[in-house]
Scaffold this motif. Structure first.
Motif, PDB file in Angstrom:
ATOM      1  N   ASP A   1       0.949  -1.207  -0.103  1.00  0.00           N
ATOM      2  CA  ASP A   1       0.097  -0.111   0.006  1.00  0.00           C
ATOM      3  C   ASP A   1       0.852   1.291   0.005  1.00  0.00           C
ATOM      4  O   ASP A   1       0.527   2.287  -0.567  1.00  0.00           O
ATOM      5  CB  ASP A   1      -0.951  -0.047   1.181  1.00  0.00           C
ATOM      6  CG  ASP A   1      -2.042  -1.005   1.268  1.00  0.00           C
ATOM      7  OD1 ASP A   1      -2.231  -1.667   0.084  1.00  0.00           O
ATOM      8  OD2 ASP A   1      -2.449  -1.363   2.213  1.00  0.00           O
ATOM      9  N   LEU A   2       1.820   1.331   0.758  1.00  0.00           N
ATOM     10  CA  LEU A   2       2.684   2.172   0.624  1.00  0.00           C
ATOM     11  C   LEU A   2       3.491   2.788  -0.415  1.00  0.00           C
ATOM     12  O   LEU A   2       3.636   3.699  -1.032  1.00  0.00           O
ATOM     13  CB  LEU A   2       4.147   2.139   1.753  1.00  0.00           C
ATOM     14  CG  LEU A   2       4.849   3.256   1.991  1.00  0.00           C
ATOM     15  CD1 LEU A   2       4.535   4.339   2.698  1.00  0.00           C
ATOM     16  CD2 LEU A   2       6.101   2.722   3.102  1.00  0.00           C
ATOM     17  N   ILE A   3       3.882   1.464  -1.140  1.00  0.00           N
ATOM     18  CA  ILE A   3       4.628   1.737  -2.465  1.00  0.00           C
ATOM     19  C   ILE A   3       3.933   2.125  -3.503  1.00  0.00           C
ATOM     20  O   ILE A   3       4.065   3.244  -4.218  1.00  0.00           O
ATOM     21  CB  ILE A   3       5.089   0.383  -3.102  1.00  0.00           C
ATOM     22  CG1 ILE A   3       6.243  -0.291  -1.988  1.00  0.00           C
ATOM     23  CG2 ILE A   3       5.579   0.339  -4.313  1.00  0.00           C
ATOM     24  CD1 ILE A   3       6.584  -1.800  -2.233  1.00  0.00           C
ATOM     25  N   THR A   4       2.413   1.657  -3.528  1.00  0.00           N
ATOM     26  CA  THR A   4       1.460   2.255  -4.679  1.00  0.00           C
ATOM     27  C   THR A   4       1.470   3.654  -4.409  1.00  0.00           C
ATOM     28  O   THR A   4       1.116   4.623  -5.358  1.00  0.00           O
ATOM     29  CB  THR A   4       0.497   1.466  -4.913  1.00  0.00           C
ATOM     30  OG1 THR A   4      -0.172   1.244  -3.336  1.00  0.00           O
ATOM     31  CG2 THR A   4       0.919  -0.162  -5.267  1.00  0.00           C
ATOM     32  N   GLY A   5       1.193   3.949  -3.134  1.00  0.00           N
ATOM     33  CA  GLY A   5       0.844   5.377  -2.658  1.00  0.00           C
ATOM     34  C   GLY A   5       2.009   6.404  -3.304  1.00  0.00           C
ATOM     35  O   GLY A   5       1.765   7.467  -3.731  1.00  0.00           O
TER      36      GLY A   5
ATOM     37  N   VAL B   1       0.621 -12.944  -4.222  1.00  0.00           N
ATOM     38  CA  VAL B   1       0.516 -13.169  -2.716  1.00  0.00           C
ATOM     39  C   VAL B   1      -0.289 -11.892  -2.044  1.00  0.00           C
ATOM     40  O   VAL B   1      -0.970 -12.306  -1.411  1.00  0.00           O
ATOM     41  CB  VAL B   1       1.899 -13.249  -1.994  1.00  0.00           C
ATOM     42  CG1 VAL B   1       1.726 -13.591  -0.839  1.00  0.00           C
ATOM     43  CG2 VAL B   1       2.599 -14.641  -2.866  1.00  0.00           C
ATOM     44  N   ILE B   2       0.358 -10.732  -2.666  1.00  0.00           N
ATOM     45  CA  ILE B   2      -0.386  -9.392  -1.959  1.00  0.00           C
ATOM     46  C   ILE B   2      -0.517  -8.599  -3.172  1.00  0.00           C
ATOM     47  O   ILE B   2       0.068  -8.600  -4.165  1.00  0.00           O
ATOM     48  CB  ILE B   2       0.693  -8.701  -1.136  1.00  0.00           C
ATOM     49  CG1 ILE B   2       0.937  -9.521  -0.004  1.00  0.00           C
ATOM     50  CG2 ILE B   2       0.244  -7.411  -0.749  1.00  0.00           C
ATOM     51  CD1 ILE B   2      -0.204  -9.804   0.942  1.00  0.00           C
ATOM     52  N   ARG B   3      -1.660  -7.895  -3.180  1.00  0.00           N
ATOM     53  CA  ARG B   3      -2.014  -6.992  -4.131  1.00  0.00           C
ATOM     54  C   ARG B   3      -2.509  -5.619  -3.616  1.00  0.00           C
ATOM     55  O   ARG B   3      -3.185  -5.792  -2.670  1.00  0.00           O
ATOM     56  CB  ARG B   3      -2.878  -7.459  -5.186  1.00  0.00           C
ATOM     57  CG  ARG B   3      -4.209  -7.743  -4.869  1.00  0.00           C
ATOM     58  CD  ARG B   3      -5.156  -7.949  -6.143  1.00  0.00           C
ATOM     59  NE  ARG B   3      -6.641  -8.150  -5.904  1.00  0.00           N
ATOM     60  CZ  ARG B   3      -7.707  -8.230  -6.311  1.00  0.00           C
ATOM     61  NH1 ARG B   3      -7.294  -8.099  -7.766  1.00  0.00           N
ATOM     62  NH2 ARG B   3      -8.908  -8.021  -6.056  1.00  0.00           N
ATOM     63  N   ASN B   4      -2.307  -4.439  -4.284  1.00  0.00           N
ATOM     64  CA  ASN B   4      -2.871  -3.210  -3.821  1.00  0.00           C
ATOM     65  C   ASN B   4      -3.335  -2.896  -5.620  1.00  0.00           C
ATOM     66  O   ASN B   4      -2.751  -2.744  -6.288  1.00  0.00           O
ATOM     67  CB  ASN B   4      -1.879  -2.092  -3.444  1.00  0.00           C
ATOM     68  CG  ASN B   4      -2.880  -0.797  -3.375  1.00  0.00           C
ATOM     69  OD1 ASN B   4      -3.128  -0.245  -4.262  1.00  0.00           O
ATOM     70  ND2 ASN B   4      -3.228  -0.510  -2.124  1.00  0.00           N
ATOM     71  N   ASN B   5      -4.853  -2.767  -5.548  1.00  0.00           N
ATOM     72  CA  ASN B   5      -5.292  -2.789  -6.670  1.00  0.00           C
ATOM     73  C   ASN B   5      -6.880  -1.673  -6.795  1.00  0.00           C
ATOM     74  O   ASN B   5      -7.882  -1.997  -6.181  1.00  0.00           O
ATOM     75  CB  ASN B   5      -6.078  -4.061  -7.178  1.00  0.00           C
ATOM     76  CG  ASN B   5      -6.571  -4.060  -8.687  1.00  0.00           C
ATOM     77  OD1 ASN B   5      -6.557  -3.060  -9.201  1.00  0.00           O
ATOM     78  ND2 ASN B   5      -6.861  -5.129  -9.190  1.00  0.00           N
ATOM     79  N   GLU B   6      -6.313  -0.502  -7.386  1.00  0.00           N
ATOM     80  CA  GLU B   6      -7.617   0.461  -7.384  1.00  0.00           C
ATOM     81  C   GLU B   6      -8.030   0.786  -8.827  1.00  0.00           C
ATOM     82  O   GLU B   6      -8.864   1.304  -9.203  1.00  0.00           O
ATOM     83  CB  GLU B   6      -7.187   1.726  -6.908  1.00  0.00           C
ATOM     84  CG  GLU B   6      -6.722   1.860  -5.342  1.00  0.00           C
ATOM     85  CD  GLU B   6      -6.150   3.034  -4.906  1.00  0.00           C
ATOM     86  OE1 GLU B   6      -5.919   3.840  -5.706  1.00  0.00           O
ATOM     87  OE2 GLU B   6      -5.858   3.038  -3.687  1.00  0.00           O
ATOM     88  N   GLY B   7      -7.188  -0.242  -9.706  1.00  0.00           N
ATOM     89  CA  GLY B   7      -7.292   0.188 -11.182  1.00  0.00           C
ATOM     90  C   GLY B   7      -8.130  -0.906 -11.924  1.00  0.00           C
ATOM     91  O   GLY B   7      -8.153  -0.882 -13.246  1.00  0.00           O
ATOM     92  N   GLY B   8      -8.630  -1.945 -11.200  1.00  0.00           N
ATOM     93  CA  GLY B   8      -9.492  -2.780 -11.944  1.00  0.00           C
ATOM     94  C   GLY B   8      -8.968  -3.872 -12.743  1.00  0.00           C
ATOM     95  O   GLY B   8      -9.724  -4.457 -13.692  1.00  0.00           O
TER      96      GLY B   8
ATOM     97  N   THR C   1       8.584 -11.631  -7.734  1.00  0.00           N
ATOM     98  CA  THR C   1       8.649 -10.307  -8.062  1.00  0.00           C
ATOM     99  C   THR C   1       7.799  -9.172  -7.047  1.00  0.00           C
ATOM    100  O   THR C   1       6.865  -9.572  -6.697  1.00  0.00           O
ATOM    101  CB  THR C   1       8.033  -9.937  -9.616  1.00  0.00           C
ATOM    102  OG1 THR C   1       6.713 -10.346  -9.526  1.00  0.00           O
ATOM    103  CG2 THR C   1       8.724 -11.033 -10.621  1.00  0.00           C
ATOM    104  N   LEU C   2       8.230  -8.075  -6.961  1.00  0.00           N
ATOM    105  CA  LEU C   2       7.556  -6.942  -6.543  1.00  0.00           C
ATOM    106  C   LEU C   2       7.450  -6.090  -7.736  1.00  0.00           C
ATOM    107  O   LEU C   2       8.369  -5.477  -8.529  1.00  0.00           O
ATOM    108  CB  LEU C   2       8.395  -6.143  -5.548  1.00  0.00           C
ATOM    109  CG  LEU C   2       8.084  -4.864  -5.032  1.00  0.00           C
ATOM    110  CD1 LEU C   2       6.629  -4.849  -4.462  1.00  0.00           C
ATOM    111  CD2 LEU C   2       8.843  -4.261  -3.988  1.00  0.00           C
ATOM    112  N   CYS C   3       6.131  -5.502  -8.079  1.00  0.00           N
ATOM    113  CA  CYS C   3       5.965  -4.804  -9.253  1.00  0.00           C
ATOM    114  C   CYS C   3       4.854  -3.759  -9.213  1.00  0.00           C
ATOM    115  O   CYS C   3       3.942  -4.078  -8.496  1.00  0.00           O
ATOM    116  CB  CYS C   3       5.591  -5.607 -10.696  1.00  0.00           C
ATOM    117  SG  CYS C   3       4.034  -6.939 -10.392  1.00  0.00           S
ATOM    118  N   LEU C   4       4.976  -2.823 -10.026  1.00  0.00           N
ATOM    119  CA  LEU C   4       3.792  -1.755  -9.792  1.00  0.00           C
ATOM    120  C   LEU C   4       3.392  -1.644 -11.476  1.00  0.00           C
ATOM    121  O   LEU C   4       4.043  -1.748 -12.397  1.00  0.00           O
ATOM    122  CB  LEU C   4       4.382  -0.365  -9.922  1.00  0.00           C
ATOM    123  CG  LEU C   4       4.881  -0.167  -8.129  1.00  0.00           C
ATOM    124  CD1 LEU C   4       5.817   1.136  -8.121  1.00  0.00           C
ATOM    125  CD2 LEU C   4       3.537  -0.269  -7.396  1.00  0.00           C
TER     126      LEU C   4
END
Length: 326
Positions: A26-30, A50-57, A124-127
């Motif tokens: 959450d911190l990274i995407t922010g 494993v983990i996602r922060n997804n506001e873009g559909g 991976t860690l990705c945006l």
């Protein structure tokens, strides 16, 4: 030993707090003003978010496994073990046919590999962004620092598993030690009582083992012990519990649906042990094996083990008498 090529987490359960990873994502995407961010684990079986922060559909969902040959940005990162930054994917001939670009509208991808402490790629860690981006060197340094926090957690998992293995495994034979054997066997007995199945305990002892050590030395004796442990692991089921009490005393705890098969199992172990010894060039040895079954009542594993030990001792006495009579 600890296996890095297996799923480290199942849903939200795991050996570290995924809540911490969620806060990091959450911190990274922010900070990057990115609508979607992911931590993806990669194994030979495929890729799993494993983990996602997804506001873009995005069409991705947490946990479903994508096959290893799926065309993905993250696959490239995991396979090359290198950072990947594509800031204008639809105008990049190397990437504009990926489903993530065509179907999900991903225009920008920034991904970097996450590693286990020994260097193997965890994932991976990705945006991802649906807009063209222009990340500066400061952004790359920032995401690498946050990636390091995740790798620190993986190092803790790795160290914990190694310590647990050391605590539960016999150092010579790599099977359960007495402490682990008692714990796991009692759990199996408790389960058997609830579900109503039979459990058999085998007590296995190598005949003339002291003579072997005295004649050929402890190196040969150790080899005979390792071969017996390997024989038990190779010819019993994965669900069976195999351990070494100490010296040349071994134990196997098994669930059996047919008690009449016990003689076949003991003969199989003895035969395969003899074959393995001959194959490895160790002198011919035999086994004394005793067994006991649960009695459908609550009982400590020690009681089951003692009964099998007594049965083994009777067989060893019979072996010695037969040998004297020759």
């Amino acid at each position: 030993m600890f296996e890095t090529d297996k799923w480290a987490f199942s849903g939200v359960d795991g050996q570290i707090s995924l809540h911490k990873w969620q806060k990091t994502m959450d911190l990274i995407t922010g900070l990057f003003s990115a609508p979607s961010g992911y931590i993806v684990q990669a194994t030979s079986k495929g890729y799993r978010v494993v983990i996602r922060n997804n506001e873009g559909g995005s069409s991705f969902e947490t946990n479903p496994i994508l096959p290893p040959q799926t065309p993905l940005f993250c696959r490239h990162v995991a396979e090359t073990n290198n950072i990947l930054y594509i800031n204008d994917a639809s105008n990049n001939d190397a990437w504009n046919t990926l489903p993530e670009v065509v179907e999900d509208g991903v225009e920008s991808y920034l991904g970097l590999p996450i590693h286990w402490p020994e260097g193997e790629v965890f994932g991976t860690l990705c945006l991802k962004d649906t807009k063209i981006t222009s990340y500066t060197d400061e952004y790359f340094e920032l995401i690498e620092q946050l990636r390091d926090l995740i790798e620190d957690d993986l190092a803790l998992v790795y160290s914990y598993e190694q310590m647990r293995e050391i605590a539960m495994l016999d150092s010579l034979t790599d099977i359960y030690n007495r402490r682990a054997l008692n714990l796991l066997a009692q759990q199996k007995l408790n389960l058997a009582l609830r579900l109503g199945f039979d459990v058999c305990c085998l007590f296995i002892d190598i005949n003339d083992f002291k003579k072997l050590n005295d004649t050929f030395g402890h190196e040969v004796g150790d080899k005979a012990l390792i071969i017996l442990a390997d024989t038990l692991k190779n010819h019993l089921r994965d669900a069976d519990i195999v351990g070494r009490l100490g010296g040349d005393e071994f134990v196997a705890v098994m669930q059996l649906s047919d008690k009449s098969k016990i003689s076949y199992i003991m003969d199989k172990i003895s035969t395969e042990y003899t074959n393995a010894l001959l194959k490895e060039g160790v002198c011919d040895l035999s086994l004394s094996i005793g067994y006991s079954f649960t009695n459908k009542q609550k009982q400590p594993f020690e009681a089951l083990l003692n009964d099998a030990d007594h049965a083994m001792y009777k067989n060893k006495q019979a072996y010695r008498l037969a040998k004297k009579a020759q």
